[in-house]
Design a protein around this motif. Structure first.
Motif, PDB file in Angstrom:
ATOM      1  N   PHE A  81       0.809  -1.222   0.000  1.00 55.99           N
ATOM      2  CA  PHE A  81       0.000   0.000   0.000  1.00 55.99           C
ATOM      3  C   PHE A  81       0.843   1.274   0.000  1.00 55.99           C
ATOM      4  CE2 PHE A  81      -3.150  -2.993   1.835  1.00 55.99           C
ATOM      5  CZ  PHE A  81      -4.140  -2.806   0.862  1.00 55.99           C
ATOM      6  N   ALA A  82       0.309   2.281  -0.680  1.00 57.45           N
ATOM      7  CA  ALA A  82       0.899   3.622  -0.706  1.00 57.45           C
ATOM      8  C   ALA A  82      -0.255   4.623  -0.676  1.00 57.45           C
ATOM      9  CB  ALA A  82       1.742   3.783  -1.971  1.00 57.45           C
ATOM     10  N   ASN A  83       0.063   5.890  -0.808  1.00 59.12           N
ATOM     11  CA  ASN A  83      -0.985   6.910  -0.665  1.00 59.12           C
ATOM     12  C   ASN A  83      -1.343   7.631  -1.954  1.00 59.12           C
ATOM     13  OD1 ASN A  83      -1.020   6.888   2.401  1.00 59.12           O
ATOM     14  ND2 ASN A  83       1.132   7.238   1.912  1.00 59.12           N
ATOM     15  N   SER A  84      -0.506   7.514  -2.939  1.00 59.91           N
ATOM     16  CA  SER A  84      -0.753   8.232  -4.188  1.00 59.91           C
ATOM     17  C   SER A  84      -0.193   7.397  -5.324  1.00 59.91           C
ATOM     18  CB  SER A  84      -0.037   9.587  -4.174  1.00 59.91           C
ATOM     19  OG  SER A  84       1.365   9.376  -4.149  1.00 59.91           O
ATOM     20  N   GLY A  85      -0.630   7.753  -6.523  1.00 59.98           N
ATOM     21  CA  GLY A  85      -0.090   7.061  -7.690  1.00 59.98           C
ATOM     22  C   GLY A  85       1.411   7.238  -7.778  1.00 59.98           C
ATOM     23  N   SER A  86       1.889   8.428  -7.437  1.00 61.35           N
ATOM     24  CA  SER A  86       3.331   8.684  -7.506  1.00 61.35           C
ATOM     25  C   SER A  86       4.098   7.753  -6.564  1.00 61.35           C
ATOM     26  CB  SER A  86       3.642  10.129  -7.119  1.00 61.35           C
ATOM     27  OG  SER A  86       2.962  11.032  -7.952  1.00 61.35           O
ATOM     28  N   GLU A  87       3.591   7.594  -5.369  1.00 61.14           N
ATOM     29  CA  GLU A  87       4.261   6.693  -4.417  1.00 61.14           C
ATOM     30  C   GLU A  87       4.199   5.246  -4.898  1.00 61.14           C
ATOM     31  OE1 GLU A  87       3.333   9.127  -0.257  1.00 61.14           O
ATOM     32  OE2 GLU A  87       2.604   7.088  -0.512  1.00 61.14           O
ATOM     33  N   ALA A  88       3.070   4.899  -5.515  1.00 62.10           N
ATOM     34  CA  ALA A  88       2.966   3.528  -6.042  1.00 62.10           C
ATOM     35  C   ALA A  88       4.012   3.321  -7.134  1.00 62.10           C
ATOM     36  CB  ALA A  88       1.558   3.280  -6.584  1.00 62.10           C
ATOM     37  N   ILE A  89       4.181   4.325  -7.978  1.00 63.99           N
ATOM     38  CA  ILE A  89       5.172   4.209  -9.054  1.00 63.99           C
ATOM     39  C   ILE A  89       6.590   4.161  -8.486  1.00 63.99           C
ATOM     40  CG2 ILE A  89       6.259   5.711 -10.797  1.00 63.99           C
ATOM     41  CD1 ILE A  89       4.162   3.867 -11.963  1.00 63.99           C
ATOM     42  N   ASP A  90       6.870   4.972  -7.491  1.00 66.43           N
ATOM     43  CA  ASP A  90       8.193   4.889  -6.861  1.00 66.43           C
ATOM     44  C   ASP A  90       8.426   3.487  -6.306  1.00 66.43           C
ATOM     45  OD1 ASP A  90       8.215   7.638  -7.363  1.00 66.43           O
ATOM     46  OD2 ASP A  90       9.324   8.071  -5.523  1.00 66.43           O
ATOM     47  N   THR A  91       7.368   2.907  -5.772  1.00 64.94           N
ATOM     48  CA  THR A  91       7.461   1.547  -5.245  1.00 64.94           C
ATOM     49  C   THR A  91       7.774   0.559  -6.372  1.00 64.94           C
ATOM     50  OG1 THR A  91       5.874   2.128  -3.515  1.00 64.94           O
ATOM     51  CG2 THR A  91       6.192  -0.231  -3.954  1.00 64.94           C
ATOM     52  N   VAL A  92       7.105   0.732  -7.498  1.00 59.39           N
ATOM     53  CA  VAL A  92       7.369  -0.138  -8.657  1.00 59.39           C
ATOM     54  C   VAL A  92       8.813   0.010  -9.106  1.00 59.39           C
ATOM     55  CG1 VAL A  92       6.857  -0.413 -11.127  1.00 59.39           C
ATOM     56  CG2 VAL A  92       4.975  -0.207  -9.478  1.00 59.39           C
ATOM     57  N   THR A 138       6.528  12.891  -8.056  1.00 62.10           N
ATOM     58  CA  THR A 138       7.699  12.763  -7.188  1.00 62.10           C
ATOM     59  C   THR A 138       8.929  12.729  -8.109  1.00 62.10           C
ATOM     60  OG1 THR A 138       7.415  10.395  -7.349  1.00 62.10           O
ATOM     61  CG2 THR A 138       6.530  11.450  -5.365  1.00 62.10           C
ATOM     62  N   ILE A 139      10.114  12.744  -7.519  1.00 67.48           N
ATOM     63  CA  ILE A 139      11.312  12.725  -8.365  1.00 67.48           C
ATOM     64  C   ILE A 139      11.359  11.415  -9.171  1.00 67.48           C
ATOM     65  CG2 ILE A 139      12.867  11.864  -6.560  1.00 67.48           C
ATOM     66  CD1 ILE A 139      13.901  14.551  -9.035  1.00 67.48           C
ATOM     67  N   GLY A 140      10.874  10.334  -8.561  1.00 64.77           N
ATOM     68  CA  GLY A 140      10.823   9.059  -9.291  1.00 64.77           C
ATOM     69  C   GLY A 140       9.828   9.116 -10.439  1.00 64.77           C
ATOM     70  N   GLY A 141       8.616   9.540 -10.126  1.00 59.35           N
ATOM     71  CA  GLY A 141       7.563   9.594 -11.147  1.00 59.35           C
ATOM     72  C   GLY A 141       7.906  10.564 -12.272  1.00 59.35           C
ATOM     73  N   THR A 142       8.479  11.700 -11.891  1.00 56.34           N
ATOM     74  CA  THR A 142       8.877  12.693 -12.893  1.00 56.34           C
ATOM     75  C   THR A 142       9.937  12.112 -13.819  1.00 56.34           C
ATOM     76  OG1 THR A 142       8.403  14.513 -11.387  1.00 56.34           O
ATOM     77  CG2 THR A 142       9.899  14.989 -13.205  1.00 56.34           C
ATOM     78  N   GLY A 177       7.381  10.798 -19.178  1.00 52.42           N
ATOM     79  CA  GLY A 177       7.990  11.351 -20.396  1.00 52.42           C
ATOM     80  C   GLY A 177       7.528  12.760 -20.682  1.00 52.42           C
ATOM     81  N   MET A 178       7.281  13.536 -19.617  1.00 56.09           N
ATOM     82  CA  MET A 178       6.780  14.898 -19.802  1.00 56.09           C
ATOM     83  C   MET A 178       7.956  15.880 -19.796  1.00 56.09           C
ATOM     84  SD  MET A 178       3.501  14.808 -19.991  1.00 56.09           S
ATOM     85  CE  MET A 178       2.243  13.543 -19.873  1.00 56.09           C
ATOM     86  N   SER A 179       8.258  16.443 -20.952  1.00 59.52           N
ATOM     87  CA  SER A 179       9.457  17.282 -21.032  1.00 59.52           C
ATOM     88  C   SER A 179       9.322  18.528 -20.154  1.00 59.52           C
ATOM     89  CB  SER A 179       9.741  17.658 -22.482  1.00 59.52           C
ATOM     90  OG  SER A 179       8.583  18.187 -23.068  1.00 59.52           O
ATOM     91  N   GLY A 180       8.122  19.069 -20.045  1.00 56.04           N
ATOM     92  CA  GLY A 180       7.926  20.249 -19.191  1.00 56.04           C
ATOM     93  C   GLY A 180       8.282  19.957 -17.742  1.00 56.04           C
ATOM     94  N   MET A 181       8.084  18.745 -17.305  1.00 53.82           N
ATOM     95  CA  MET A 181       8.426  18.370 -15.929  1.00 53.82           C
ATOM     96  C   MET A 181       9.921  18.099 -15.800  1.00 53.82           C
ATOM     97  SD  MET A 181       5.249  15.836 -15.062  1.00 53.82           S
ATOM     98  CE  MET A 181       5.662  15.556 -13.319  1.00 53.82           C
ATOM     99  N   HIS A 182      10.523  17.529 -16.828  1.00 53.97           N
ATOM    100  CA  HIS A 182      11.953  17.199 -16.757  1.00 53.97           C
ATOM    101  C   HIS A 182      12.806  18.445 -16.583  1.00 53.97           C
ATOM    102  CE1 HIS A 182      11.181  13.179 -19.025  1.00 53.97           C
ATOM    103  NE2 HIS A 182      10.826  13.130 -17.765  1.00 53.97           N
ATOM    104  N   LYS A 183      12.280  19.574 -17.091  1.00 51.94           N
ATOM    105  CA  LYS A 183      13.061  20.806 -17.017  1.00 51.94           C
ATOM    106  C   LYS A 183      13.168  21.345 -15.594  1.00 51.94           C
ATOM    107  CE  LYS A 183      11.406  22.579 -21.376  1.00 51.94           C
ATOM    108  NZ  LYS A 183      10.155  23.267 -21.677  1.00 51.94           N
ATOM    109  N   GLN A 184      12.284  20.901 -14.726  1.00 51.44           N
ATOM    110  CA  GLN A 184      12.229  21.503 -13.387  1.00 51.44           C
ATOM    111  C   GLN A 184      12.644  20.511 -12.305  1.00 51.44           C
ATOM    112  OE1 GLN A 184       8.116  22.726 -13.189  1.00 51.44           O
ATOM    113  NE2 GLN A 184       8.448  24.505 -14.500  1.00 51.44           N
ATOM    114  N   GLY A 185      13.479  20.991 -11.384  1.00 50.82           N
ATOM    115  CA  GLY A 185      13.757  20.218 -10.177  1.00 50.82           C
ATOM    116  C   GLY A 185      14.664  19.019 -10.357  1.00 50.82           C
ATOM    117  N   GLY A 186      15.439  19.008 -11.440  1.00 54.60           N
ATOM    118  CA  GLY A 186      16.356  17.900 -11.656  1.00 54.60           C
ATOM    119  C   GLY A 186      17.557  17.994 -10.751  1.00 54.60           C
ATOM    120  N   PRO A 187      18.592  17.180 -10.889  1.00 55.05           N
ATOM    121  CA  PRO A 187      18.678  16.134 -11.905  1.00 55.05           C
ATOM    122  C   PRO A 187      17.730  14.971 -11.629  1.00 55.05           C
ATOM    123  CG  PRO A 187      20.618  16.105 -10.483  1.00 55.05           C
ATOM    124  CD  PRO A 187      19.811  17.291 -10.082  1.00 55.05           C
ATOM    125  N   LEU A 188      17.418  14.302 -12.705  1.00 56.21           N
ATOM    126  CA  LEU A 188      16.460  13.198 -12.625  1.00 56.21           C
ATOM    127  C   LEU A 188      17.150  11.911 -12.153  1.00 56.21           C
ATOM    128  CD1 LEU A 188      14.643  13.880 -16.022  1.00 56.21           C
ATOM    129  CD2 LEU A 188      13.927  14.601 -13.739  1.00 56.21           C
TER     130      LEU A 188
END
Ligand code: PMP
Length: 466
Positions: free
Chosen positions: A122-133, A163-167, A171-182
């Motif tokens: 269990f996790a709390n958000s899709g992002s956390e679930a993806i980080d778990t994956v 989250t940094i994992g989900g980002t 494949g969203m380039s607008g998100m990759h530009k912010q808050g990196g490095p990935l």
């Protein structure tokens, strides 16, 4: 907290709008622009409708953010939360303890997941679930004695959370530009967007081509370096891109051939959206691991899960060591109780079957019939109660509007002003209404879509773009 903020807001704003403008940083929003306009304050909701502060009744064609599958105002869900809060509002599942709601929910999820996906984290958000994956698929290979096998392959224009994992995975380039490095060791392949990228190929040929991009990528980085391929059955936030029928079988074949884990992100498609419990059922995918959220609790409380198949679960559990991963609220009892009740209602009211046999096909048909030859609509795709349409300047050549005219936002604003929520993803408009929507409401939704597209056409003409 300072009250001397020099933020200026128009005096016509309500007091909630003014406070919102002063204190609230909105997700995925240009807050300065929003503040000038004032956020729309949503006050209450019932069934498939929401109301704003001015009393406007709005048909929610997006089920919130693809999540309020049972519609608003379900008393049973409120009662489940109330009862659980009074009995056991919180306990964790970290330290040799468990509780009824987490156990029962794990069992209920396992009862609807495909194949052998019977272990639930269990996790709390899709992002956390993806980080778990991400962590679990990489960890799996480390446990197999191949820690170097850690490359994750995803797709351009995929959305897997912020989250940094989900980002990083998305494949969203607008998100990759912010808050990196990935996060490193992530590779991406093209999306299976036939209408936009298929040129004059048949759907089937393009589906195979897009899937074979996975094989090319695997060979380029070396099969023995790849942990998993991660993808949504239908790309949701990318604009509702439904892959050609030839796509998923080929992906499945390639994953088998190179022994690569297949991780399916069911955060949007899960829980009935495509007319089956999971998008994996609709496309006959056999995932090794699957993330889910949103519809799991019908959006009433934050909760997410990862369903883990035998291959990964058995490897993990064969180790005499902890899996060092988890969240304070993993399996939160109140959220779990609400999710359990959601699944109960879905089963008792045969919601999935309704979408598959009745409202889903009706929605797809009515939407297309409402827009015969509409000059703005290049293409409509969708299945069950999810649909996306491409808005174009010229249908024959599929030419998009120039970027100076944000046709999607113009359309979205007309929708808002006319009592409909339809989301814009660039120049694509997307719909994902609550799964309880009835035929009369589907008719209303499609009439509104038609009206708003006509208004959008008029706006484009006024702007001299047509
Ligand atoms: N995966 C997919 C496919 C999604 O659509 C989303 C959210 N739209 C997420 C992950 C992230 O979920 P959350 O916003 O709950 O973190």
């Amino acid at each position: 907290m300072s009250h001397d903020s020099n933020t200026t807001t128009a005096t016509s704003h309500s007091s909630l709008q003014q406070s919102d403008a002063r204190f609230h940083l909105h997700p995925f929003t240009n807050t300065t622009r929003l503040n000038n306009k004032g956020a729309r304050v949503i006050t209450h909701a019932d069934g498939v409708y929401i109301w704003d502060e001015q009393g406007h009744k709005i048909l929610d064609g997006m089920a919130g953010l693809w999540c309020v599958n049972l519609g608003y105002g379900r008393e049973e869900l409120a009662e489940a939360a109330d009862a659980q809060m009074r009995t056991l509002p919180y306990y964790n599942t970290f330290f040799q303890t468990t509780h009824g709601p987490a156990v029962e929910l794990a069992e209920a999820i396992a009862s609807v997941t495909p194949g052998d996906l019977n272990r639930i984290f269990f996790a709390n958000s899709g992002s956390e679930a993806i980080d778990t994956v991400m962590r679990l698929t990489r960890h799996y290979w480390a446990l197999q004695g191949k820690p170097w096998r850690n490359i994750l392959i995803s797709r351009e224009n995929a959305y897997h959370g912020s989250t940094i994992g989900g980002t990083s995975l998305g494949g969203m380039s607008g998100m990759h530009k912010q808050g990196g490095p990935l996060v490193p060791n992530i590779e991406r392949i093209r999306q299976p967007y036939w209408y936009g990228e298929g040129g004059d190929q048949s759907e089937e040929a393009f589906g195979l081509l897009a899937a074979r991009a996975l094989e090319e990528k695997i060979l380029a980085v070396g099969p023995d370096n790849v942990a998993a391929f991660v993808a949504e059955p239908i790309q949701g936030a990318g604009g509702v891109i439904v892959p050609p029928a030839s796509y998923w079988p080929e992906i499945q074949r390639i994953c088998h051939k190179y022994d690569i884990l297949l991780a399916v992100d069911e955060v949007i498609c899960g829980f009935g959206r495509t007319g089956n419990w999971f998008g994996s059922d609709t496309f006959n995918i056999q995932p090794d691991i699957m993330s889910m959220a949103k519809g799991l609790s019908s959006g009433y409380l934050p909760i997410a899960a990862v369903a883990v198949g035998d291959r990964i679960a058995n490897t993990l559990m064969a180790q005499d060591e902890d899996f060092n991963h988890g969240f304070t609220y993993s399996g939160h009892p109140v959220a779990a109780a609400v999710a359990l009740k959601t699944i109960d209602i879905m089963k008792n009211e045969h919601i999935v079957e309704q979408v598959r046999d009745n409202t889903g096909p009706y929605f797809q048909k009515t939407l297309r019939e409402s827009l015969p030859d509409h000059p703005l609509v290049g293409h409509i795709e969708g299945t069950g109660l999810i649909a996306g349409m491409a808005l174009v300047q010229d249908q024959a050549s599929k030419t998009l509007f120039p970027s100076t005219l944000d046709i999607g936002l113009i359309c979205r604003d007309h929708c808002f002003d006319n009592g409909l929520i339809m989301r814009a993803v660039g120049s694509r408009m997307v719909l994902s209404p609550p799964l309880v929507i009835n035929k009369a409401e589907i008719n209303e939704l499609c009439q509104k879509v038609r009206l708003c597209l006509d208004l959008t056409l008029a706006s484009a003409q006024q702007a001299g773009a047509l």
